[in-house]
Design a protein around this motif. Structure first.
Motif, short mmCIF file in Angstrom:
data_model
loop_
_atom_site.label_atom_id
_atom_site.label_comp_id
_atom_site.label_asym_id
_atom_site.label_seq_id
_atom_site.Cartn_x
_atom_site.Cartn_y
_atom_site.Cartn_z
N THR A 2 -0.60 -4.86 -6.09
CA THR A 2 -0.15 -3.54 -5.65
C THR A 2 1.27 -3.61 -5.13
O THR A 2 1.63 -4.50 -4.36
CB THR A 2 -1.07 -3.00 -4.55
N ASP A 3 2.10 -2.66 -5.55
CA ASP A 3 3.47 -2.54 -5.07
C ASP A 3 3.43 -1.78 -3.74
O ASP A 3 3.12 -0.58 -3.72
CB ASP A 3 4.29 -1.78 -6.11
N ARG A 6 5.40 1.54 -3.71
CA ARG A 6 4.78 2.61 -4.47
C ARG A 6 3.52 3.11 -3.77
O ARG A 6 3.25 4.32 -3.75
CB ARG A 6 4.43 2.10 -5.88
N ALA A 7 2.76 2.20 -3.18
CA ALA A 7 1.56 2.61 -2.45
C ALA A 7 1.90 3.53 -1.29
O ALA A 7 1.23 4.54 -1.04
CB ALA A 7 0.81 1.38 -1.94
N SER A 11 0.82 7.46 -1.00
CA SER A 11 0.06 7.86 0.19
C SER A 11 0.70 9.08 0.85
O SER A 11 0.00 10.02 1.23
CB SER A 11 0.00 6.69 1.18
N SER A 46 -1.82 0.89 -12.61
CA SER A 46 -1.57 0.42 -11.24
C SER A 46 -1.49 1.59 -10.26
O SER A 46 -1.98 1.49 -9.12
CB SER A 46 -0.28 -0.41 -11.19
N ASP A 47 -0.90 2.71 -10.69
CA ASP A 47 -0.85 3.89 -9.82
C ASP A 47 -2.24 4.45 -9.58
O ASP A 47 -2.58 4.90 -8.47
CB ASP A 47 0.02 4.98 -10.46
N ARG A 49 -5.04 2.85 -9.55
CA ARG A 49 -5.77 1.98 -8.61
C ARG A 49 -5.36 2.28 -7.17
O ARG A 49 -6.19 2.29 -6.26
CB ARG A 49 -5.53 0.51 -8.95
N ILE A 50 -4.09 2.55 -6.97
CA ILE A 50 -3.63 2.92 -5.63
C ILE A 50 -4.29 4.23 -5.20
O ILE A 50 -4.78 4.36 -4.07
CB ILE A 50 -2.10 3.06 -5.61
#
Length: 254
Positions: A2-3, A6-7, A11, A46-47, A49-50
């Motif tokens: 996870t970045d 970006r997380a 958020s 990946s987005d 998953r965040i």
């Protein structure tokens, strides 16, 4: 991996959208809150998953070739997939493998294709261990074309978004209801270009009331995007389809 940057961005964006929804609900005097569907098309797994880690349970896609890959790759997340774009009948077989709901049912051949695809999937041999279980029911929203006058002219000139004529909604709903495996969830619409979304969604609410008089369980109203969610909430939307306000500008297509 996870970045973190970006997380943090997602958020903050998600929190802001949830706050907008809460404020819209309060302003409308409603006591119920609509379901947030985050539109994730064009964005990487990946987005998603965040977003799932942030509590997002429903994600929307409009291109089967992209959605099918994501659904398989992210099967461990347990999210509900909503197909929200124009759907070709020949894609029905693929969509029923992962979708919880289709929000763009707007013609008789598509209803038939979805019913046939779901029936074939239910009677197919047991899936491999890495596959998802066959769907037993598919929620269907009848997409309504709310364009009139100038907005209809704009649609015809190159902004076709699909949708059944309001006068055809009940008949199409009857067909969905009569098709084994399909569940009539309600109606869906996109506010037409050039029209006040409050007026358009008000019309959708009336169409929804007409449909639910014959089908009491079909009370869903899928309406509202990033720019007009407040108008949708005020009109009674039960499902909001929000993309850019959560994820930002779409990445360049490859």
């Amino acid at each position: 991996m996870t970045d973190p940057q970006r997380a943090g961005e997602l958020s903050e964006r998600l929190s802001a959208v949830r706050q907008r929804i809460d404020q819209a609900v309060q302003a409308s005097g409603r006591t119920d809150k609509p379901q947030l569907i985050v539109v994730t098309k064009y964005f990487p797994a990946s987005d998603l998953r965040i977003l799932a880690a942030l509590g997002v349970t429903d994600m929307g896609e409009s291109r089967d070739q992209e959605a099918a890959v994501k659904a398989q790759e992210l099967a461990d997340l347990g999210v509900r997939w909503h197909f929200i774009g124009q759907l070709q009948s020949n894609k029905a077989r693929s969509v029923v493998c992962y979708a919880h709901a289709v929000h763009s049912v707007d013609r008789v051949p598509l209803v038939a294709a979805l019913g046939k695809a779901l029936a074939n999937r239910r009677t197919a041999p047991a899936p491999d261990a890495d596959s998802t279980d066959p769907a037993t029911s598919l929620a269907c929203f009848v997409q309504v074309d709310l364009s009139t006058g100038d907005s209809r002219a704009a649609t015809i000139s190159g902004h076709q978004r699909g949708g059944a004529a309001p006068s055809d909604v009940v008949d199409l709903g009857r067909l969905v209801d009569a098709t084994e495996g399909l569940s009539l969830a309600g109606v869906m619409a996109v506010a037409p270009l050039g029209r006040d979304p409050s007026v358009a969604f008000g019309e959708l609410a009336k169409i929804s009331a007409t449909l639910s008089r014959e089908f009491p369980a079909a009370t869903g109203i899928s309406a509202g995007m990033s720019g007009d969610l407040e108008a949708a909430v005020a009109a009674g939307a039960t499902h909001l389809r929000i993309g850019s306000q959560v994820l930002g500008e779409r990445p360049p297509l490859r």
